[in-house]
Scaffold this motif. Sequence first.
Motif, short mmCIF file in Angstrom:
data_model
loop_
_atom_site.label_atom_id
_atom_site.label_comp_id
_atom_site.label_asym_id
_atom_site.label_seq_id
_atom_site.Cartn_x
_atom_site.Cartn_y
_atom_site.Cartn_z
N GLU A 95 1.23 -1.05 -0.12
CA GLU A 95 -0.62 -0.15 0.01
C GLU A 95 0.64 1.69 0.17
OE1 GLU A 95 -0.45 -2.19 1.60
OE2 GLU A 95 -2.89 -3.33 2.06
N LEU A 98 1.56 2.92 -3.16
CA LEU A 98 0.62 4.83 -3.35
C LEU A 98 0.78 5.40 -3.12
CD1 LEU A 98 -3.65 2.72 -2.68
CD2 LEU A 98 -2.45 3.53 -4.70
N LEU A 99 1.15 5.38 -1.93
CA LEU A 99 1.31 6.83 -1.15
C LEU A 99 2.54 7.42 -2.51
CD1 LEU A 99 1.21 6.60 2.14
CD2 LEU A 99 -0.22 6.55 0.91
N ARG A 102 1.08 8.48 -5.41
CA ARG A 102 0.61 10.08 -5.32
C ARG A 102 1.83 11.19 -4.89
NH1 ARG A 102 -3.98 6.86 -1.04
NH2 ARG A 102 -4.94 6.53 -3.24
N ARG A 112 -13.48 11.90 -5.21
CA ARG A 112 -14.26 11.49 -5.06
C ARG A 112 -15.62 11.38 -4.94
NH1 ARG A 112 -10.98 7.10 -1.19
NH2 ARG A 112 -9.13 6.59 -2.92
N ARG A 141 -10.39 15.15 -1.68
CA ARG A 141 -9.51 14.81 -0.52
C ARG A 141 -8.18 15.43 -0.37
NH1 ARG A 141 -7.98 8.23 -0.14
NH2 ARG A 141 -6.01 8.57 1.64
N TYR A 148 -0.94 10.97 6.84
CA TYR A 148 -0.42 9.98 6.05
C TYR A 148 1.10 9.89 5.37
CZ TYR A 148 -4.95 7.08 4.43
OH TYR A 148 -5.67 6.77 4.34
N ASP A 253 -10.36 9.58 3.25
CA ASP A 253 -10.23 7.92 3.01
C ASP A 253 -11.80 7.73 3.62
OD1 ASP A 253 -9.52 5.54 2.99
OD2 ASP A 253 -8.62 5.12 4.91
N GLU A 283 -8.26 5.47 -10.74
CA GLU A 283 -8.63 4.37 -9.58
C GLU A 283 -9.75 3.94 -9.18
OE1 GLU A 283 -6.02 3.78 -5.86
OE2 GLU A 283 -4.91 5.88 -6.50
N VAL A 285 -12.25 3.61 -5.99
CA VAL A 285 -11.94 3.99 -3.83
C VAL A 285 -11.98 2.85 -3.30
CG1 VAL A 285 -13.51 4.54 -2.74
CG2 VAL A 285 -13.20 6.10 -4.45
C1 LIG Z 1 -4.57 1.41 0.41
C2 LIG Z 1 -4.05 2.93 1.35
C3 LIG Z 1 -2.83 3.42 1.38
C4 LIG Z 1 -5.64 4.02 0.55
C5 LIG Z 1 -5.83 5.18 1.36
O1 LIG Z 1 -5.53 5.20 2.43
O2 LIG Z 1 -5.17 6.07 0.76
C6 LIG Z 1 -6.91 3.12 0.18
O3 LIG Z 1 -7.87 3.28 1.25
C7 LIG Z 1 -7.65 4.40 -0.50
O4 LIG Z 1 -8.86 5.02 -0.54
O5 LIG Z 1 -7.54 4.50 -1.75
#
Ligand SMILES: CC(C)[C@H](C(=O)O)[C@@H](O)C(=O)O
Length: 365
Positions: A95, A98-99, A102, A112, A141, A148, A253, A283, A285
């Motif tokens: 995970e 993803l960060l 971003r 969203r 968001r 995070y 989130d 992507e 949610v």
């Molecule tokens: C997987 C996780 C890092 C991610 C977040 O918390 O941003 C997911 O929950 C989201 O909503 O994209």
Amino acid sequence: MRKIGRTTYHIAVIKGDGIGPEIVTEAMKILHLAGEKFGFLCQFHEVLAGGCAIEATGQALPEETLEACLASDSVLLGAVGGPQWDTLPGEKRPERALLGLRSGLDLFTNLRPAYLQPALAHACPLKPEIVGEGMDILIVRELTGGIYFGKRGRTKVNGAPAAFDTECYSVPEIQRICRVAFESARKRRGHVTSVDKANVLESSRLWRTVFHEIAREYPDVTADDMFIDNAAMQLVHNPAQFDVIVTTNMFGDILSDEASMLTGSIGMLPSASLGATRLGMYEPVHGSAPDIAGKGLANPLATIASAAMMLRYSLDQPAAADAVDRAIAAALADGWRTADIADASTPEEKILSTVQMGEAVASLL
Ligand SMILES: CC(C)[C@H](C(=O)O)[C@@H](O)C(=O)O
Ligand SMILES: NC(=O)c1ccc[n+]([C@@H]2O[C@H](COP(=O)([O-])OP(=O)(O)OC[C@H]3O[C@@H](n4cnc5c(N)ncnc54)[C@H](O)[C@@H]3O)[C@@H](O)[C@H]2O)c1
Ligand SMILES: [Mg+2]
């Protein structure tokens, strides 16, 4: 990178883990078809991130993946993570890729939209009198700051093992996301609600102050604020009171998963992660849904709707985006359902697999 004649878009594709490959494959088919109908070409470049990247390269976010994304017009992502990697230390978990994406792509805005399709009114858990005319909320968001990305670590407190995470927001970070929210509200119903925890958190106190300062630049937009605990309750009590919600990384989130259920299923909620340029990442949610992976049960509509957002925000193909959105609505209006949005009255032949739902949307595009 553009071809003369038919415009070619270079799209980095990260299928990821769990249901990721199944849902992204359907979205790719729709993008390809939209290109055929509207006269452009999508060239897909598959790259790895998440658990599958750990297996293949030892890293959740290989450098070439980030480079490929930076060199693309846009990024399509399924989901990452799964129980196979649960024992890895935090910084190695899929995970975190993803960060890394971003922040590496500087995508500070996460849109969203939680929209209840008229055909899915039955799947919304709220009473019809609460939903009223429908539900259409945009959650904005903040995506590259807050808890995070704050300092975190392990320590000792009174000799006992302890851990900490830090929430920190700078004024410019709050200003830019609030401006996105107000600009979005101008194109919608002209109302922004900022969600925070300013009765407790110092970062939220600053957030609230800056939000109201930015609100003065938008006198035509109604601005109000709400504490996160109340907002979580209000969302199921009276969702119609919201138009645009702007909030921090973590609150956004959580609220977006809650909002997704009001649209019938988490399998319905798309997202667009945007920055200061046209490059965006798109992507669903939801996550990698390991419990249903490989079974053809995943709802691909959130990912297909994310592809429509890509057409709108990164590729500048609004007509194609509208057409994909209309095809999704038409498939639902025709009664086609994946298992997550079916109910007792859905005839068995109308309950589709992931691939069949992709085909239903394609046939209506
Ligand atoms: C997987 C996780 C890092 C991610 C977040 O918390 O941003 C997911 O929950 C989201 O909503 O994209
Ligand atoms: N953007 C991402 O990559 C992302 C987002 C959230 C969670 N995750 C990761 O995914 C893994 C699983 O997380 P989780 O179980 O908490 O959340 P999840 O969203 O993957 O699944 C929650 C529930 O929703 C269902 N669901 C999710 N997507 C669906 C779809 N398209 N169609 C039908 N049902 C669907 C699942 O079957 C499950 O019952 C974890 O490793 C988590 O960290 C990744
Ligand atoms: Mg989430």
